[in-house]
Design a protein around this motif. Structure first.
Motif, short mmCIF file in Angstrom:
data_model
loop_
_atom_site.label_atom_id
_atom_site.label_comp_id
_atom_site.label_asym_id
_atom_site.label_seq_id
_atom_site.Cartn_x
_atom_site.Cartn_y
_atom_site.Cartn_z
N SER A 50 0.75 -1.20 -0.16
CA SER A 50 0.16 -0.07 0.01
C SER A 50 0.88 1.28 0.14
O SER A 50 1.88 1.25 0.38
N ARG A 51 0.25 2.42 0.06
CA ARG A 51 1.07 3.57 -0.25
C ARG A 51 1.77 3.87 1.23
O ARG A 51 2.80 4.26 1.42
N ASN A 52 0.97 3.61 2.24
CA ASN A 52 1.70 3.69 3.27
C ASN A 52 2.69 2.76 3.79
O ASN A 52 3.59 3.17 4.55
N ASP A 53 2.56 1.77 3.29
CA ASP A 53 3.78 0.49 3.33
C ASP A 53 4.83 1.29 2.78
O ASP A 53 6.03 1.04 3.26
N MET A 54 4.91 1.62 1.64
CA MET A 54 5.88 2.28 1.01
C MET A 54 6.57 3.61 1.58
O MET A 54 7.58 3.71 1.65
N ILE A 55 5.82 4.30 2.11
CA ILE A 55 6.34 5.50 3.12
C ILE A 55 6.93 4.91 4.20
O ILE A 55 7.95 5.56 4.51
N GLU A 56 6.38 3.94 5.13
CA GLU A 56 6.98 3.61 5.98
C GLU A 56 8.53 2.88 5.81
O GLU A 56 9.46 3.37 6.26
N GLU A 57 8.52 2.18 4.43
CA GLU A 57 9.83 1.69 4.07
C GLU A 57 10.74 2.66 3.87
O GLU A 57 11.96 2.72 4.14
N THR A 58 10.41 3.75 3.00
CA THR A 58 11.05 4.83 2.63
C THR A 58 11.82 5.67 3.78
O THR A 58 12.82 5.75 4.01
N MET A 59 10.95 5.64 5.02
CA MET A 59 11.56 6.40 6.13
C MET A 59 12.46 5.38 6.72
O MET A 59 13.48 5.82 7.28
N TYR A 60 12.07 4.02 7.19
CA TYR A 60 12.84 3.61 8.05
C TYR A 60 14.38 2.85 7.31
O TYR A 60 15.35 2.68 7.94
N HIS A 104 14.05 2.17 18.13
CA HIS A 104 13.16 3.28 18.66
C HIS A 104 12.78 4.40 17.93
O HIS A 104 11.71 4.69 17.54
N VAL A 105 13.78 4.98 17.02
CA VAL A 105 13.51 6.00 16.12
C VAL A 105 12.57 5.20 14.96
O VAL A 105 11.50 6.03 14.40
N PHE A 106 13.07 4.32 14.48
CA PHE A 106 12.25 3.59 13.24
C PHE A 106 10.72 3.45 13.50
O PHE A 106 10.04 3.60 12.78
N MET A 149 23.29 7.30 6.68
CA MET A 149 23.73 8.57 7.28
C MET A 149 23.27 9.90 6.51
O MET A 149 23.10 10.83 7.11
N GLU A 150 23.16 9.71 5.14
CA GLU A 150 22.71 10.96 4.54
C GLU A 150 21.37 11.18 4.76
O GLU A 150 20.57 12.21 4.65
N GLY A 151 20.60 10.09 5.23
CA GLY A 151 19.07 10.15 5.52
C GLY A 151 17.97 10.09 4.64
O GLY A 151 18.60 9.74 3.48
N VAL A 152 16.91 10.50 4.95
CA VAL A 152 15.93 10.53 3.97
C VAL A 152 15.90 11.85 3.09
O VAL A 152 15.97 12.90 3.76
N ASP A 153 15.76 11.75 2.02
CA ASP A 153 15.72 13.12 1.06
C ASP A 153 14.36 13.45 1.01
O ASP A 153 13.47 12.68 0.26
N THR A 154 14.08 14.27 1.65
CA THR A 154 12.59 14.86 1.77
C THR A 154 12.25 15.52 0.57
O THR A 154 10.96 15.43 0.39
N ASP A 155 13.12 16.10 -0.25
CA ASP A 155 12.47 16.38 -1.51
C ASP A 155 12.12 15.35 -2.48
O ASP A 155 11.01 15.30 -3.19
N ASP A 156 12.91 14.15 -2.59
CA ASP A 156 12.63 13.00 -3.30
C ASP A 156 11.19 12.37 -2.66
O ASP A 156 10.50 12.06 -3.70
N PHE A 157 11.19 12.52 -1.42
CA PHE A 157 9.94 11.68 -0.80
C PHE A 157 8.82 12.53 -1.28
O PHE A 157 7.80 12.07 -1.77
N GLU A 158 8.83 13.96 -1.40
CA GLU A 158 7.68 14.72 -1.77
C GLU A 158 7.45 14.33 -3.13
O GLU A 158 6.16 14.26 -3.68
N LYS A 159 8.22 14.36 -3.88
CA LYS A 159 8.13 14.14 -5.40
C LYS A 159 7.60 12.68 -5.61
O LYS A 159 6.48 12.42 -6.40
N LYS A 160 7.91 11.66 -4.94
CA LYS A 160 7.35 10.51 -5.20
C LYS A 160 5.94 10.26 -4.55
O LYS A 160 5.00 9.71 -5.13
#
Ligand code: SF4
Length: 376
Positions: free
Chosen positions: A301-311, A369-371, A317-328
């Motif tokens: 589901s879209r929520n599953d993909m969002i969760e995976e993208t985050m954790y 804990h963060v994930f 170490m470069e982390g989640v690219d929040t611009d890419d996230f918004e585009k996707k």
């Protein structure tokens, strides 16, 4: 697209390992290679020549228990059936005991350009405790042969938090590896897994057997040593000379498409309805009979993909690219997780940049804990 090939065979099962792997005789290995070739050919029809392959990774198990010819047949078949980029990263995991000079020479000549050597420790006692079949001297021979046969991209695995491991012991292993100057180093912290000889011996232990605090001390000592010597700490457990980050694993953390083949191998492919995750059968007999059989398959589901993208993204170490996230996903990370982000920033666990979200050093210590905070 990325390709993963699972070779589920090892000469002997290590005492801590719960991977889908184990010893098998020559005839079973041969049947497996034939089944795998069928799968490689069979799946190619669904992928199409337009999906260019940027990385291939032979993992296991111990892929190097196969003969040079078998490994050559597999890589040759992939080259025939898929459109492999000319500069693709092609990795094979090897055990120092089953990768002699001739085999390494053959692998290099047949397109493998990256080795991942399972060294784990430079101490005989630790290797014996872990149930590894090789000695540190075997590793040195293998490493030297790898260089001599033209491998210029080598990764070495080190195991930390081994029962009885002191800071001095781990420091000497890390120093010896650094002195060899490999391009990439992975460090994995030992955990006790159900169904292993270690589980029988140490019991049902949550977290590291040497204790959380000691494990963290060893982790940060290793990080400091490797960073001092020019290794970039690019993922929680992985370090590389600049430009030698594992392209294959980075693709996994960034959720690129991958096609896993072999017993129990997982795949993640983009479909019009969403990303599809599937897993091959895990029973060897069933796989040999029908190597295209799937054990499970579901469209995320879209929520599953969002969760995976985050954790997965936060592991890097470069982390989640929040611009890419918004585009996707068409929404900002903040609009979905604003409160969570504010909380974690206030606790010093994550850092929010102008277009990224990443773990702080403290956040690395509390990664799970963060994930969990990013799960719906
Ligand atoms: S060599 Fe690797 S896969 Fe095989 S038993 Fe040991 S840890 Fe497991």
């Amino acid at each position: 697209m990325q390709i993963y090939i699972h070779i589920p065979f090892c000469e002997k099962k290590c005492n801590y390992c719960d991977f889908l792997s184990g010893p098998a005789d020559a005839s079973v290995r041969e049947m497996y290679v034939n089944a795998l070739i069928k799968e490689i050919r069979g799946r190619a029809a669904n992928v199409g020549r337009h999906d260019r392959v940027s990385t291939i990774y032979f993992g296991g198990g111990t892929p190097s228990v196969l003969s040079a010819k078998q490994l050559g047949d597999l890589i040759f078949t992939i080259g025939q059936e898929y459109s492999v980029e000319s500069d693709a990263e092609i990795t094979i995991e090897v055990n120092p005991k089953s990768a002699d000079r001739d085999k390494l020479y053959f692998l290099r000549a047949n397109g493998f350009n990256r080795l991942s050597i399972g060294m784990q420790s430079s101490h005989r006692g630790e290797l014996e405790l872990l149930g590894r079949i090789h000695t540190y001297e075997d590793f040195l021979t293998c490493y030297g042969n790898a260089r001599d046969t033209g491998f210029s991209n080598i990764s070495v695995d080190i195991m930390t938090a081994v029962p009885g491991q002191t800071e001095q012991m781990l420091a000497s292993t890390v120093d010896k590896v650094i002195a060899l100057d490999p391009e990439h180093i992975s460090t994995y912290s030992l955990t006790i897994e159900r169904g292993t000889p270690f589980y029988e011996r140490f019991g049902d232990i949550e977290g590291p057997v040497i204790g959380e605090e000691a494990e963290r001390r060893l982790y940060w000592m290793t990080v400091d040593k490797l960073k001092d010597r020019g290794y970039r700490h690019y993922e929680i457990s992985n370090f590389a000379k600049p430009g030698y980050e594992s392209r294959h694993n980075s693709g996994y953390w960034k959720r690129k498409d991958y096609l896993g083949m072999g017993l129990g191998a997982s795949s993640c492919t983009v479909t019009p309805g969403g990303d599809e995750r599937s897993r091959n059968v895990t029973d060897l007999k069933t796989y040999l009979e029908n190597p295209l059989a799937r054990e499970e398959s579901n469209v995320l589901s879209r929520n599953d993909m969002i969760e995976e993208t985050m954790y997965l993204g936060l592991r890097m170490m470069e982390g989640v690219d929040t611009d890419d996230f918004e585009k996707k996903f068409g929404v900002t990370v903040r609009s979905l997780y604003g409160d969570v982000i504010d909380d974690l920033v206030a606790q010093g666990l994550i850092y929010e940049g102008s277009s990224s979200l990443s773990l702080t050093d403290l956040g690395i210590d509390y990664g799970n804990h963060v994930f969990a905070k990013f799960l719906w």
